[in-house]
Motif scaffolding. Structure first.
Motif, short mmCIF file in Angstrom:
data_model
loop_
_atom_site.label_atom_id
_atom_site.label_comp_id
_atom_site.label_asym_id
_atom_site.label_seq_id
_atom_site.Cartn_x
_atom_site.Cartn_y
_atom_site.Cartn_z
N GLU A 137 0.82 -1.20 0.00
CA GLU A 137 0.00 0.00 0.00
C GLU A 137 0.86 1.26 0.00
O GLU A 137 0.54 2.25 -0.67
CB GLU A 137 -0.92 0.00 1.23
N GLY A 138 1.96 1.22 0.75
CA GLY A 138 2.82 2.40 0.81
C GLY A 138 3.62 2.64 -0.44
O GLY A 138 4.12 3.76 -0.65
N SER A 139 3.76 1.63 -1.31
CA SER A 139 4.57 1.79 -2.52
C SER A 139 3.98 2.83 -3.46
O SER A 139 4.71 3.67 -4.00
CB SER A 139 4.71 0.45 -3.24
N TRP A 140 2.65 2.81 -3.64
CA TRP A 140 2.08 3.77 -4.58
C TRP A 140 2.11 5.18 -4.02
O TRP A 140 2.23 6.15 -4.77
CB TRP A 140 0.65 3.36 -4.96
N VAL A 141 2.04 5.31 -2.70
CA VAL A 141 2.12 6.64 -2.10
C VAL A 141 3.51 7.23 -2.32
O VAL A 141 3.66 8.38 -2.77
CB VAL A 141 1.79 6.57 -0.60
N SER A 142 4.55 6.46 -2.02
CA SER A 142 5.91 6.96 -2.15
C SER A 142 6.25 7.29 -3.60
O SER A 142 6.82 8.36 -3.89
CB SER A 142 6.90 5.93 -1.61
N LEU A 143 5.90 6.40 -4.53
CA LEU A 143 6.25 6.65 -5.92
C LEU A 143 5.40 7.76 -6.53
O LEU A 143 5.89 8.54 -7.36
CB LEU A 143 6.09 5.36 -6.74
N LEU A 144 4.13 7.87 -6.12
CA LEU A 144 3.30 8.95 -6.64
C LEU A 144 3.85 10.30 -6.21
O LEU A 144 3.95 11.23 -7.03
CB LEU A 144 1.86 8.78 -6.14
N VAL A 145 4.21 10.43 -4.95
CA VAL A 145 4.78 11.69 -4.47
C VAL A 145 6.11 11.96 -5.16
O VAL A 145 6.38 13.10 -5.60
CB VAL A 145 4.96 11.65 -2.93
N ALA A 146 6.96 10.94 -5.29
CA ALA A 146 8.28 11.13 -5.90
C ALA A 146 8.16 11.53 -7.37
O ALA A 146 8.82 12.47 -7.82
CB ALA A 146 9.10 9.85 -5.76
N PHE A 147 7.33 10.83 -8.13
CA PHE A 147 7.17 11.15 -9.54
C PHE A 147 6.48 12.50 -9.73
O PHE A 147 6.86 13.28 -10.61
CB PHE A 147 6.37 10.05 -10.25
N GLY A 148 5.45 12.78 -8.93
CA GLY A 148 4.76 14.06 -9.04
C GLY A 148 5.67 15.22 -8.73
O GLY A 148 5.70 16.23 -9.46
N ALA A 149 6.44 15.11 -7.64
CA ALA A 149 7.37 16.19 -7.29
C ALA A 149 8.45 16.35 -8.34
O ALA A 149 8.87 17.48 -8.64
CB ALA A 149 7.98 15.90 -5.92
N THR A 150 8.91 15.25 -8.92
CA THR A 150 9.93 15.32 -9.97
C THR A 150 9.39 16.03 -11.20
O THR A 150 10.09 16.85 -11.81
CB THR A 150 10.42 13.92 -10.33
N MET A 151 8.14 15.74 -11.56
CA MET A 151 7.53 16.42 -12.72
C MET A 151 7.42 17.92 -12.48
O MET A 151 7.72 18.73 -13.37
CB MET A 151 6.16 15.82 -13.00
N VAL A 152 7.01 18.32 -11.28
CA VAL A 152 6.92 19.75 -10.95
C VAL A 152 8.29 20.39 -11.06
O VAL A 152 8.46 21.47 -11.67
CB VAL A 152 6.33 19.94 -9.54
N ALA A 153 9.30 19.75 -10.48
CA ALA A 153 10.65 20.31 -10.51
C ALA A 153 11.20 20.38 -11.93
O ALA A 153 11.85 21.37 -12.31
CB ALA A 153 11.58 19.47 -9.63
N PRO B 218 -4.26 6.43 9.38
CA PRO B 218 -3.81 5.04 9.18
C PRO B 218 -3.30 4.71 7.78
O PRO B 218 -3.01 3.56 7.51
CB PRO B 218 -5.09 4.25 9.48
N GLN B 219 -3.23 5.70 6.88
CA GLN B 219 -2.69 5.43 5.55
C GLN B 219 -1.25 4.96 5.66
O GLN B 219 -0.43 5.58 6.33
CB GLN B 219 -2.76 6.69 4.69
N ALA B 220 -0.95 3.86 4.98
CA ALA B 220 0.40 3.29 5.04
C ALA B 220 1.37 4.11 4.20
O ALA B 220 1.04 4.55 3.10
CB ALA B 220 0.37 1.84 4.55
N SER B 221 2.55 4.32 4.73
CA SER B 221 3.67 4.92 3.99
C SER B 221 4.95 4.38 4.59
O SER B 221 5.00 4.05 5.79
CB SER B 221 3.64 6.45 4.08
N TRP B 222 5.98 4.28 3.78
CA TRP B 222 7.23 3.68 4.25
C TRP B 222 7.86 4.51 5.36
O TRP B 222 8.36 3.97 6.34
CB TRP B 222 8.19 3.53 3.08
N GLY B 223 7.83 5.83 5.23
CA GLY B 223 8.37 6.67 6.28
C GLY B 223 7.56 6.60 7.56
O GLY B 223 8.12 6.59 8.67
N GLY B 224 6.23 6.51 7.43
CA GLY B 224 5.39 6.38 8.61
C GLY B 224 5.60 5.06 9.32
O GLY B 224 5.56 4.99 10.56
N MET B 225 5.86 3.99 8.56
CA MET B 225 6.14 2.70 9.17
C MET B 225 7.46 2.74 9.95
O MET B 225 7.56 2.16 11.04
CB MET B 225 6.18 1.61 8.10
N LEU B 226 8.45 3.43 9.42
CA LEU B 226 9.71 3.57 10.15
C LEU B 226 9.50 4.36 11.45
O LEU B 226 10.09 4.04 12.48
CB LEU B 226 10.75 4.28 9.28
#
Length: 332
Positions: free
Chosen positions: A118-134, A279-287
């Protein structure tokens, strides 16, 4: 006296005769993209990173369908799998087994594998979206600054320096914390993802902007630009039809190197509690949740940490391979 050499009777071979019987694919012209692909295929490390990247993208894109097909719920509580007195999972290695291949969380008993998925799509969506903006902001401003120079270059370059001087992490924390309740008609998960994409992308564009500016300065004096000017082409045409196509390589390479940086940035903000909210899963939140249990259940911290490590490593290896394939002369 030496007799002259007779050449009248010698028939010059036609070009078709010289290549007759030769496979056309062996003499076919190759584009720059095809040559770069051939170089990239020979780099086994980069190809391994590319395979992992494709797997990550497919996993993130199909995360919700996979959960629906398999009947997985990342927020399902399995407290019967947790020792109530110690708040740790029953069994060894964090409760790993056939039903829970990566174990379960302490105290709540949620399946870690499902939450990683579940956290994979959150991390990659944020990463790809932020990269496109930049990339969009940095490319446009970098090309304008490099081509026009003078006052435009001065203003844009000083703006880049100003952004680079900001304490980005502290500024991102303050903005993310201030917009947690709701803003711009968004709330909940959509707001958190949108804020992260905006904050990370908005503060990342100067890095790619400086690279594009430098490449544009070196290209604006080339012959094809002078030829376009002599034919009456104006600034916008030269920017978007002459310069940008020649900047695709550097932009592509830097984008693949910017994505893992954004993955780490999102994980850091979620780890600090101002990114994706439970409760949304994210890799950073799990850490972040694993801090209280790393001594009694280290697998709870190891699994999301390994997911972040492999993702960042794969993108970096692919980016290095693309750089060598597109610019072999710059290879060390």
């Amino acid at each position: 006296m030496t007799a002259p050499i007779e050449t009248a009777g010698t028939a010059e071979a036609a070009p078709e005769a010289l290549v007759e019987g030769v496979d056309k694919s062996r003499i076919e012209g190759r584009s720059l993209g095809r040559i770069a692909w051939m170089r990239l295929k020979r780099d086994r490390v980069a190809m391994a990173g590319g395979i992992v990247v494709v797997f990550l993208i497919l996993t993130a894109a199909l995360s919700r369908p996979i959960q629906a097909i398999l009947g997985l719920d990342p927020n399902k509580l399995n407290q019967d799998l947790v020792d109530p007195s110690l708040a740790t999972p029953y069994g060894s290695f964090g409760g790993m087994g056939w039903d829970h291949p990566l174990g379960v969380e302490p105290k709540l008993g949620r399946d870690i594998a499902t939450r990683i998925l579940e956290g994979s799509w959150v991390s990659l969506l944020v990463a790809f979206g932020a990269t496109m903006v930049a990339v969009v902001i940095g490319t446009v401003l970098g090309v304008i600054a490099g081509y026009y120079g003078k006052w435009a270059d001065t203003i844009i370059s000083r703006t880049m320096d100003t952004f680079l001087a900001f304490p980005v992490l502290l500024f991102a924390i303050s903005i993310s914390a201030a917009l947690q309740g709701g803003a711009f008609g968004l709330k909940g998960l959509e707001l958190h993802i949108g804020v992260l994409i905006f904050v990370i992308g908005f503060f990342s564009w100067p890095y790619i902007g400086r690279i594009v500016r430098g490449q544009t300065i070196s290209l604006r004096e080339r012959e094809f630009v002078e030829a376009a000017k002599s034919l009456g082409a104006r600034g916008p045409f030269i920017l978007f039809r002459e310069l940008l196509p020649n900047l695709v390589g550097p932009i592509l390479v830097y984008s693949t190197l910017l994505i893992p940086t954004n993955i780490l940035f999102e994980a850091a903000l979620s780890f600090l509690g101002v990114g994706i909210q439970p409760p949304q899963a994210s890799w950073g939140g799990m850490l972040s949740s694993a801090i209280d249990y790393y001594q009694v259940d280290p697998m709870f911290m190891v699994v999301p940490g390994v997911a972040i490590f492999l993702s960042v490593l794969a993108f970096n290896l692919l980016g290095d391979g693309l750089r060598d394939a597109l610019d072999p002369k710059g290879r060390r």
